[in-house]
Design a protein around this motif. Structure first.
Motif, mmCIF file in Angstrom:
data_model
loop_
_atom_site.group_PDB
_atom_site.id
_atom_site.type_symbol
_atom_site.label_atom_id
_atom_site.label_comp_id
_atom_site.label_asym_id
_atom_site.label_seq_id
_atom_site.Cartn_x
_atom_site.Cartn_y
_atom_site.Cartn_z
ATOM 1 N N TYR A 7 8.964 1.172 1.999
ATOM 2 C CA TYR A 7 9.573 1.683 3.231
ATOM 3 C C TYR A 7 9.193 3.040 3.720
ATOM 4 O O TYR A 7 8.668 3.563 2.707
ATOM 5 C CB TYR A 7 10.899 1.354 2.870
ATOM 6 C CG TYR A 7 11.277 -0.126 2.898
ATOM 7 C CD1 TYR A 7 11.568 -0.956 3.711
ATOM 8 C CD2 TYR A 7 11.704 -0.506 1.482
ATOM 9 C CE1 TYR A 7 12.223 -2.430 3.737
ATOM 10 C CE2 TYR A 7 11.921 -1.894 1.203
ATOM 11 C CZ TYR A 7 12.215 -2.519 2.194
ATOM 12 O OH TYR A 7 12.848 -3.899 2.051
ATOM 13 N N PRO A 8 9.284 3.418 4.682
ATOM 14 C CA PRO A 8 9.084 4.858 5.335
ATOM 15 C C PRO A 8 10.067 5.663 4.732
ATOM 16 O O PRO A 8 9.464 6.837 4.529
ATOM 17 C CB PRO A 8 9.428 4.697 6.725
ATOM 18 C CG PRO A 8 9.240 3.247 7.216
ATOM 19 C CD PRO A 8 9.578 2.453 6.121
ATOM 20 N N SER A 9 11.244 5.410 4.113
ATOM 21 C CA SER A 9 11.959 6.206 3.316
ATOM 22 C C SER A 9 11.617 6.386 2.037
ATOM 23 O O SER A 9 12.226 7.398 1.276
ATOM 24 C CB SER A 9 13.440 5.896 3.482
ATOM 25 O OG SER A 9 13.623 4.590 2.970
ATOM 26 N N ASP A 10 10.604 5.656 1.538
ATOM 27 C CA ASP A 10 10.487 5.732 0.287
ATOM 28 C C ASP A 10 9.657 7.269 -0.386
ATOM 29 O O ASP A 10 9.000 7.895 0.240
ATOM 30 C CB ASP A 10 9.396 4.592 -0.421
ATOM 31 C CG ASP A 10 9.904 3.386 -0.544
ATOM 32 O OD1 ASP A 10 11.330 3.276 -0.419
ATOM 33 O OD2 ASP A 10 9.278 2.215 -0.812
ATOM 34 N N LEU A 11 10.079 7.609 -1.592
ATOM 35 C CA LEU A 11 9.498 8.862 -1.937
ATOM 36 C C LEU A 11 7.866 8.578 -2.128
ATOM 37 O O LEU A 11 7.704 7.672 -3.011
ATOM 38 C CB LEU A 11 10.108 9.306 -3.451
ATOM 39 C CG LEU A 11 11.569 9.660 -3.267
ATOM 40 C CD1 LEU A 11 12.000 9.607 -4.607
ATOM 41 C CD2 LEU A 11 11.648 11.141 -2.628
#
Length: 294
Positions: A7-11
């Protein structure tokens, strides 16, 4: 288990390297203190952190976490433990020092800005924890924050919206004096009372009230204070902070620390939340003010 799509929020790997030592040290200490170590943890810390960032960034309810994350009960359990053990505060402090050093400033700030923001709350927030901001006509909670001259978070306090700015400011200025002894200057707006200026002076901090010109119409950035307004803008990139959804004020503060941790990790690794925008920098005059007071 098959590897899931990111996901775009993943580190990213680079951002995970920044936060992994703190989280691993926390897990090691927890297991050391446990009377019965039992079986090894089932879920990776990186996946837990990715799930918490997903909630913070998208605003989704915990129960609505996608199924390719660990169970929401597990994720929320880690979030609650990390908040209680001060992990988010620790991450925020660590990354703030790294960003300041990258910008050519001392790791510890010598000047700061204080401001407050009233936000509406969701139905999950108890009525006893809410209030009315009479000036802004908002029923909900108030977020009072302290930032350095780069707009990086030093302290945050979440209260009912009815709490006066000066009352919250008194708590924050005492916290800043205790945790950041190098701070000698702070800027606030006209909502903070004169007695707070005197209290700050007793703590060795020169508090300057930056007044808005009454003849000015529309939005105009105020000298020195615009950096903290920009920080509130950064926080709004995280939809969980669009209003206050947390039952406990301490969990609201944790969400703010988490958002700033995400922003600073992206800044340190050169991956911005909005890649088409340039990396924001500090007011050169304020940076010079910090260097001269250090």
């Amino acid at each position: 288990m098959a590897e899931r799509r990111a996901y775009p929020s993943d580190l990213s790997d680079a951002r995970w390297e920044l936060v992994e030592p703190v989280l691993s040290a926390w897990r090691t200490e927890r297991r050391r203190r446990a009377l019965n170590i039992g079986r090894p943890p089932e879920h990776e810390l990186r996946e837990i952190m990715n799930a918490i960032l997903y909630v913070d960034r998208t605003g989704v309810q915990w129960r609505y976490l996608p199924h390719d994350f660990p169970p929401w009960e597990t994720v929320y359990g880690y979030f609650a433990k990390w908040q209680k053990d001060g992990v988010f505060v620790q991450l925020n402090g660590l990354l703030r020092e790294l960003v300041r050093q990258k910008e050519g400033l001392n790791a510890q700030p010598s000047a700061c800005v204080i401001d407050a923001q009233s936000v509406k709350t969701s139905a999950s927030v108890p009525a006893a924890g809410q209030g009315t901001d009479a000036a802004k006509k908002i029923v909900g909670r108030k977020r009072s924050i302290v930032t350095d001259t780069l707009g990086l978070l030093l302290a945050v306090l979440v209260t009912a919206a009815s709490v006066q700015d000066s009352d919250a400011g008194r708590i924050l200025i005492e916290q800043v004096a205790a945790e950041h002894p190098a701070v000698r200057k702070t800027w606030v707006d006209g909502g903070y009372r004169r007695h707070l200026v005197e209290h700050a002076a007793a703590l060795g901090i020169d508090m300057e009230i930056v007044q808005r010109n009454p003849r000015t119409r529309g939005f105009t950035p105020l000298p020195k204070r615009w950096t903290v307004e920009r920080t509130y803008g950064w926080l709004m990139l995280h939809r969980r902070l669009a209003r206050d959804y947390e039952t406990l004020p301490a969990r609201s503060e944790a969400m703010i620390h988490l958002a700033m941790t995400d922003l600073m990790a992206r800044r340190l690794t050169g991956v911005l939340a909005r890649p088409h925008k340039a990396t924001p920098t500090a007011d050169p005059g304020m940076k010079q003010r910090e260097k001269t007071t250090s």
